[in-house]
Design a protein around this motif. Structure first.
Motif, PDB file in Angstrom:
ATOM      1  N   VAL A 103       2.552  11.813 -15.249  1.00 23.92           N
ATOM      2  CA  VAL A 103       2.782  10.647 -14.402  1.00 23.92           C
ATOM      3  C   VAL A 103       3.914  10.990 -13.437  1.00 23.92           C
ATOM      4  N   ARG A 104       3.677  10.744 -12.149  1.00 30.57           N
ATOM      5  CA  ARG A 104       4.672  11.029 -11.111  1.00 30.57           C
ATOM      6  C   ARG A 104       5.103   9.738 -10.433  1.00 30.57           C
ATOM      7  N   ASP A 105       6.334   9.727  -9.910  1.00 30.58           N
ATOM      8  CA  ASP A 105       6.796   8.564  -9.163  1.00 30.58           C
ATOM      9  C   ASP A 105       6.300   8.645  -7.719  1.00 30.58           C
ATOM     10  N   GLY A 106       6.716   7.713  -6.888  1.00 30.17           N
ATOM     11  CA  GLY A 106       6.235   7.662  -5.518  1.00 30.17           C
ATOM     12  C   GLY A 106       6.612   8.860  -4.679  1.00 30.17           C
ATOM     13  N   ASP A 107       7.648   9.588  -5.081  1.00 26.85           N
ATOM     14  CA  ASP A 107       8.079  10.791  -4.365  1.00 26.85           C
ATOM     15  C   ASP A 107       7.376  12.047  -4.863  1.00 26.85           C
ATOM     16  N   GLY A 108       6.538  11.876  -5.884  1.00 27.13           N
ATOM     17  CA  GLY A 108       5.834  13.026  -6.439  1.00 27.13           C
ATOM     18  C   GLY A 108       6.570  13.736  -7.554  1.00 27.13           C
ATOM     19  N   THR A 109       7.708  13.198  -7.968  1.00 24.19           N
ATOM     20  CA  THR A 109       8.473  13.801  -9.057  1.00 24.19           C
ATOM     21  C   THR A 109       7.850  13.451 -10.409  1.00 24.19           C
ATOM     22  N   ALA A 110       7.650  14.450 -11.251  1.00 26.89           N
ATOM     23  CA  ALA A 110       7.079  14.207 -12.585  1.00 26.89           C
ATOM     24  C   ALA A 110       8.088  13.454 -13.446  1.00 26.89           C
ATOM     25  N   ILE A 111       7.650  12.316 -14.000  1.00 30.70           N
ATOM     26  CA  ILE A 111       8.547  11.504 -14.820  1.00 30.70           C
ATOM     27  C   ILE A 111       8.080  11.390 -16.268  1.00 30.70           C
ATOM     28  N   LEU A 112       6.787  11.587 -16.511  1.00 30.76           N
ATOM     29  CA  LEU A 112       6.251  11.506 -17.871  1.00 30.76           C
ATOM     30  C   LEU A 112       5.244  12.624 -18.102  1.00 30.76           C
ATOM     31  N   PHE A 113       5.357  13.278 -19.244  1.00 28.56           N
ATOM     32  CA  PHE A 113       4.341  14.220 -19.694  1.00 28.56           C
ATOM     33  C   PHE A 113       3.715  13.634 -20.955  1.00 28.56           C
ATOM     34  N   ILE A 114       2.399  13.534 -20.952  1.00 28.17           N
ATOM     35  CA  ILE A 114       1.680  12.914 -22.070  1.00 28.17           C
ATOM     36  C   ILE A 114       0.651  13.903 -22.597  1.00 28.17           C
ATOM     37  N   HIS A 115       0.587  14.052 -23.910  1.00 26.26           N
ATOM     38  CA  HIS A 115      -0.432  14.941 -24.448  1.00 26.26           C
ATOM     39  C   HIS A 115      -1.034  14.366 -25.722  1.00 26.26           C
ATOM     40  N   LYS A 116      -2.258  14.760 -25.954  1.00 31.30           N
ATOM     41  CA  LYS A 116      -2.985  14.347 -27.159  1.00 31.30           C
ATOM     42  C   LYS A 116      -2.761  15.388 -28.240  1.00 31.30           C
ATOM     43  N   LYS A 117      -2.362  14.927 -29.413  1.00 32.65           N
ATOM     44  CA  LYS A 117      -2.115  15.849 -30.517  1.00 32.65           C
ATOM     45  C   LYS A 117      -3.418  16.466 -31.003  1.00 32.65           C
ATOM     46  N   GLY A 118      -3.338  17.722 -31.405  1.00 34.52           N
ATOM     47  CA  GLY A 118      -4.507  18.418 -31.918  1.00 34.52           C
ATOM     48  C   GLY A 118      -4.223  18.998 -33.287  1.00 34.52           C
ATOM     49  N   GLY A 119      -5.071  19.910 -33.705  1.00 31.92           N
ATOM     50  CA  GLY A 119      -4.863  20.581 -34.986  1.00 31.92           C
ATOM     51  C   GLY A 119      -5.681  19.983 -36.115  1.00 31.92           C
ATOM     52  N   VAL A 120      -5.592  20.616 -37.264  1.00 30.16           N
ATOM     53  CA  VAL A 120      -6.375  20.206 -38.431  1.00 30.16           C
ATOM     54  C   VAL A 120      -5.959  18.826 -38.928  1.00 30.16           C
ATOM     55  N   VAL A 121      -4.647  18.580 -38.980  1.00 30.40           N
ATOM     56  CA  VAL A 121      -4.167  17.277 -39.455  1.00 30.40           C
ATOM     57  C   VAL A 121      -4.691  16.158 -38.572  1.00 30.40           C
TER      58      VAL A 121
ATOM     59  N   GLN B  52       0.806  -1.222   0.000  1.00 34.08           N
ATOM     60  CA  GLN B  52       0.000   0.000   0.000  1.00 34.08           C
ATOM     61  C   GLN B  52       0.839   1.272   0.000  1.00 34.08           C
ATOM     62  N   ARG B  53       2.047   1.165  -0.512  1.00 33.38           N
ATOM     63  CA  ARG B  53       2.879   2.347  -0.683  1.00 33.38           C
ATOM     64  C   ARG B  53       2.600   2.963  -2.049  1.00 33.38           C
ATOM     65  N   ILE B  54       2.502   4.275  -2.104  1.00 31.99           N
ATOM     66  CA  ILE B  54       2.271   4.947  -3.385  1.00 31.99           C
ATOM     67  C   ILE B  54       3.538   4.865  -4.222  1.00 31.99           C
ATOM     68  N   VAL B  55       3.420   4.284  -5.402  1.00 33.36           N
ATOM     69  CA  VAL B  55       4.574   4.145  -6.299  1.00 33.36           C
ATOM     70  C   VAL B  55       4.451   5.038  -7.533  1.00 33.36           C
ATOM     71  N   PHE B  56       3.212   5.381  -7.911  1.00 32.92           N
ATOM     72  CA  PHE B  56       2.970   6.303  -9.018  1.00 32.92           C
ATOM     73  C   PHE B  56       1.677   7.060  -8.752  1.00 32.92           C
ATOM     74  N   SER B  57       1.538   8.198  -9.391  1.00 32.76           N
ATOM     75  CA  SER B  57       0.266   8.911  -9.415  1.00 32.76           C
ATOM     76  C   SER B  57       0.142   9.592 -10.773  1.00 32.76           C
ATOM     77  N   VAL B  58      -1.086   9.899 -11.139  1.00 35.23           N
ATOM     78  CA  VAL B  58      -1.348  10.525 -12.441  1.00 35.23           C
ATOM     79  C   VAL B  58      -2.209  11.764 -12.232  1.00 35.23           C
TER      80      VAL B  58
END
Length: 202
Positions: free
Chosen positions: A64-82, A44-50
């Motif tokens: 996405v953050r690790d168990g210490d709260g450090t941001a490790i991943l940035f994810i985004h959805k592409k937009g635009g006309v294409v 029950q230790r926090i290992v990730f959060s989103v």
């Protein structure tokens, strides 16, 4: 499947284990810390959060953050006309360094259901060079919490399911096979959550 040491991590080797990893995913209600996901281990230790839209304040973006709260991943959805004219929705996952997105490490392709007969989500590890094929796919139903992330060779990387009296759509488990990158798996789950309008969406 081969030895786990032969696998290349997507995010970092520190998120890989030489044994099965059982992760518990809990959805935060939007009224609690802006929604998102909390991932714990067997102890029950926090290992990730989103963090999703409720925290970031922008749709189509996830951290996405690790168990210490450090941001490790940035994810985004592409937009635009294409993107609007494409038969797929595209998501990009970047490593975070000092709070800023840096290196692209994976792309996820989500077929638009109205246009495509094959609804399987495909993931490509970046940089892919001139390769045309995907590296991982999601099979089954995420909404029903009965799905798996599989490699192109058909090996199960992670299995998502429910077990126990408290399990359900708000609380479910993920079993990650030895050697695979758990942070990458959590990143894929975060996108699936957003695609289906769950706790990371506004």
């Amino acid at each position: 499947m081969g030895a786990y040491t032969a696998l290349t991590p997507v995010v970092s080797k520190i998120f890989c284990s030489n044994s099965h990893a059982v992760l518990m995913v809990r959805r935060r209600p939007p009224t609690v810390n802006g929604g998102g996901l909390v991932v714990t281990d067997r102890d029950q230790r926090i290992v990730f959060s989103v963090d999703g839209c409720g925290i970031i304040g922008a749709s189509g973006q996830l951290i996405v953050r690790d168990g210490d709260g450090t941001a490790i991943l940035f994810i985004h959805k592409k937009g635009g006309v294409v993107q609007a004219l494409s038969v797929n929705n595209w998501w990009k996952g970047y490593l975070m360094d000092y709070g800023e997105p840096t290196k692209l490490v994976f792309s996820l392709q989500d077929p638009k259901p109205v246009l495509c007969m094959n609804g399987d989500v495909k993931v490509t590890v970046e940089p892919n060079g001139r390769r045309k094929h995907w590296d991982y796919e999601v099979t089954g139903s995420f909404v029903q919490r009965a799905c798996a992330v599989r490699s192109r060779a058909g090996h199960v990387v992670a299995q998502i399911g429910v077990k126990g009296m408290l399990a359900g759509k708000d609380f479910y488990h993920v079993v990650v096979q030895p050697g695979y990158d758990q942070a990458f798996v959590v990143g894929v789950i975060a996108i699936l959550d957003n695609i289906h309008g769950e706790s990371t969406r506004c």
